[in-house]
Write a protein that holds these residues in place. Structure first.
Motif, mmCIF file in Angstrom:
data_model
loop_
_atom_site.group_PDB
_atom_site.id
_atom_site.type_symbol
_atom_site.label_atom_id
_atom_site.label_comp_id
_atom_site.label_asym_id
_atom_site.label_seq_id
_atom_site.Cartn_x
_atom_site.Cartn_y
_atom_site.Cartn_z
ATOM 1 N N TYR A 85 34.823 4.048 -6.220
ATOM 2 C CA TYR A 85 33.696 4.869 -5.774
ATOM 3 C C TYR A 85 32.447 4.005 -5.646
ATOM 4 N N THR A 86 32.170 3.238 -6.706
ATOM 5 C CA THR A 86 30.935 2.473 -6.769
ATOM 6 C C THR A 86 30.882 1.409 -5.692
ATOM 7 N N ARG A 87 32.028 0.754 -5.413
ATOM 8 C CA ARG A 87 32.049 -0.293 -4.414
ATOM 9 C C ARG A 87 31.661 0.254 -3.047
ATOM 10 N N TYR A 88 32.221 1.391 -2.671
ATOM 11 C CA TYR A 88 31.931 1.957 -1.353
ATOM 12 C C TYR A 88 30.495 2.450 -1.246
ATOM 13 N N ALA A 89 29.947 2.944 -2.316
ATOM 14 C CA ALA A 89 28.614 3.546 -2.245
ATOM 15 C C ALA A 89 27.508 2.591 -2.635
ATOM 16 N N ALA A 90 27.845 1.350 -2.974
ATOM 17 C CA ALA A 90 26.844 0.423 -3.502
ATOM 18 C C ALA A 90 25.714 0.168 -2.523
ATOM 19 N N ALA A 91 25.964 0.273 -1.239
ATOM 20 C CA ALA A 91 24.914 0.026 -0.259
ATOM 21 C C ALA A 91 23.838 1.091 -0.291
ATOM 22 N N ALA A 92 24.150 2.235 -0.861
ATOM 23 C CA ALA A 92 23.163 3.319 -0.910
ATOM 24 C C ALA A 92 22.571 3.487 -2.292
ATOM 25 N N VAL A 93 23.384 3.418 -3.343
ATOM 26 C CA VAL A 93 22.916 3.670 -4.701
ATOM 27 C C VAL A 93 23.565 2.673 -5.652
ATOM 28 N N LEU A 94 22.778 2.074 -6.538
ATOM 29 C CA LEU A 94 23.307 1.175 -7.543
ATOM 30 C C LEU A 94 22.976 1.718 -8.928
ATOM 31 N N LEU A 95 23.958 1.722 -9.819
ATOM 32 C CA LEU A 95 23.693 2.107 -11.198
ATOM 33 C C LEU A 95 23.304 0.859 -11.969
ATOM 34 N N LEU A 130 17.938 1.595 -6.562
ATOM 35 C CA LEU A 130 18.567 1.952 -5.303
ATOM 36 C C LEU A 130 18.121 0.999 -4.216
ATOM 37 N N ILE A 131 18.885 0.980 -3.131
ATOM 38 C CA ILE A 131 18.563 0.173 -1.970
ATOM 39 C C ILE A 131 18.277 1.117 -0.814
ATOM 40 N N LEU A 132 17.099 0.969 -0.214
ATOM 41 C CA LEU A 132 16.687 1.827 0.885
ATOM 42 C C LEU A 132 17.352 1.372 2.188
ATOM 43 N N PRO A 133 17.278 2.196 3.249
ATOM 44 C CA PRO A 133 17.973 1.870 4.498
ATOM 45 C C PRO A 133 17.605 0.520 5.101
ATOM 46 N N ASP A 134 16.398 -0.011 4.796
ATOM 47 C CA ASP A 134 15.985 -1.295 5.358
ATOM 48 C C ASP A 134 16.350 -2.473 4.456
ATOM 49 N N GLY A 135 17.011 -2.198 3.337
ATOM 50 C CA GLY A 135 17.376 -3.248 2.391
ATOM 51 C C GLY A 135 16.393 -3.433 1.259
ATOM 52 N N PHE A 167 8.943 -2.280 -6.548
ATOM 53 C CA PHE A 167 9.471 -2.459 -5.200
ATOM 54 C C PHE A 167 9.635 -3.935 -4.868
ATOM 55 N N ASP A 168 10.782 -4.278 -4.296
ATOM 56 C CA ASP A 168 11.011 -5.591 -3.703
ATOM 57 C C ASP A 168 11.293 -5.331 -2.226
ATOM 58 N N VAL A 169 10.237 -5.419 -1.402
ATOM 59 C CA VAL A 169 10.280 -4.924 -0.031
ATOM 60 C C VAL A 169 10.822 -5.977 0.934
ATOM 61 N N THR A 170 11.777 -5.571 1.753
ATOM 62 C CA THR A 170 12.303 -6.426 2.808
ATOM 63 C C THR A 170 11.229 -6.646 3.867
ATOM 64 N N LYS A 171 11.046 -7.890 4.277
ATOM 65 C CA LYS A 171 10.005 -8.212 5.248
ATOM 66 C C LYS A 171 10.345 -7.666 6.628
ATOM 67 N N ASP A 172 9.331 -7.058 7.245
ATOM 68 C CA ASP A 172 9.466 -6.536 8.606
ATOM 69 C C ASP A 172 8.055 -6.424 9.170
ATOM 70 N N ALA A 173 7.642 -7.437 9.929
ATOM 71 C CA ALA A 173 6.267 -7.508 10.422
ATOM 72 C C ALA A 173 5.917 -6.368 11.365
#
Length: 330
Positions: A85-95, A130-135, A167-173
């Motif tokens: 379960y965790t492997r498949y969902a890791a891109a959306a939610v991390l415990l 958690l990891i947001l849609p932009d990483g 927050f550790d924000v992915t860069k996007d100018a």
């Protein structure tokens, strides 16, 4: 009594009222099987959201149904199933750890022309990542809520915070990342920073570790502050005060560590009350002026933390389990 699986399913479908939802969350603290069932269902929900983002509704539904059938037919051990379960969902939610539970991850369906929104709530004695849609990576402290879209637009990346988050924000100018907290906005392009916005306080604080932040207050449209690394701004009653960060150890909360540096006992007790969801009463007000420096792991527990501080400052601690209160006295 309603079957455990059915109650968890109804939780994620939004079919429980406030009292039923609260009862379920409290039961999870003492029922490992219920907690495991909840986590499994939560990751299935996260997985279905990923499919809906990347594929059309028909294909998403087919693959989701296939996944559920495979899980029902799978006779692997619970530990291995949970890993799957965790492997498949890791891109959306991390415990974050085995003791960390994200307890409120609901996708609210919007109209076709609107963005679908998700709301993540973390209960007492827990943290979440958690990891947001932009990483972008987000760490949420206890009793905090983050609301965010399941996919960001082309012009900005906006989220709303109540509580505390790192927050550790992915860069996007081309798409600034904006954190809204009450009337205050923190605008960044790519950086690491902490935001403190507890509902029971009259101030909002942003602390910058890397990059830069532009902080503005809707109540003061002409006033903006741009922070440099290792600076913090406190917004309170229409004023903005910028100060240097004395120690980055204060942000170790995201790793489950309390760091106190010449902290007043009053402030320490406020943090402990919030994290462990307990009422602390102090008999002698002069005890509030005591200061303490040291580090604790949050899983040490409030009793151990107060016992150690009490040995140094020679105060007594009495725990009333029935009324969920702690009394501190000389």
């Amino acid at each position: 009594m309603e079957k455990m699986e059915e109650q968890v399913r109804r939780y994620f479908q939004g079919m429980l009222d406030d009292s039923e939802r609260l009862e379920l969350l409290r039961r999870m603290d003492t029922d490992p099987r219920l907690k495991s069932e909840f986590i499994g269902q939560q990751n299935i929900e996260a997985l279905s959201l990923l499919w809906k983002q990347k594929q059309d509704e028909r294909e998403a539904g087919q693959k989701y149904s296939q996944f559920i059938r495979s899980m029902k037919e799978d006779h692997l051990r619970p530990r291995r199933s949970f890993a799957l379960y965790t492997r498949y969902a890791a891109a959306a939610v991390l415990l974050i750890a085995s003791t960390t539970l994200i307890t409120h991850h609901l996708s609210k369906e919007s109209l076709p022309h609107e963005k679908a929104m998700s709301s993540l709530y973390v209960p007492s004695r827990q943290r979440a990542q958690l990891i947001l849609p932009d990483g972008t990576q987000v760490w949420l402290n206890t009793r905090s809520t983050l609301t965010y879209p399941t996919s960001f637009g082309s012009k900005e990346r906006r989220v709303n915070l109540t509580g505390e988050a790192f927050f550790d924000v992915t860069k996007d100018a081309k798409r600034p990342f904006i954190v809204s907290a009450k009337d205050v906005e923190m605008k960044v392009l790519g950086t690491k920073f902490n935001v403190y916005n507890q509902p029971d306080t009259d101030y909002i604080q942003a602390s910058l570790l890397e990059g830069s932040i532009e902080v503005s207050d809707a109540r003061m449209p002409t006033r903006r502050v741009t922070l440099k690394p290792n600076e913090t701004v406190t917004v309170c009653e229409g004023k903005m005060e910028v100060q240097p960060i004395t120690s980055s150890d204060h942000f170790l909360w995201k790793d489950g560590i309390y760091c106190f540096e010449n902290e007043s006992l009053k402030n320490i007790l406020i943090q402990l009350e919030r994290y462990y969801d307990v009422k602390i009463e102090v008999k002698e007000p002069e005890l509030f002026n005591l200061t303490y420096s040291g580090k604790f792991r949050q899983n040490d527990g409030i009793d151990e933390i107060l016992r150690i501080i009490g040995k140094i400052h020679r105060f007594k601690v009495i725990r009333d389990m029935e009324n969920n209160t702690i009394t501190v006295s000389k």
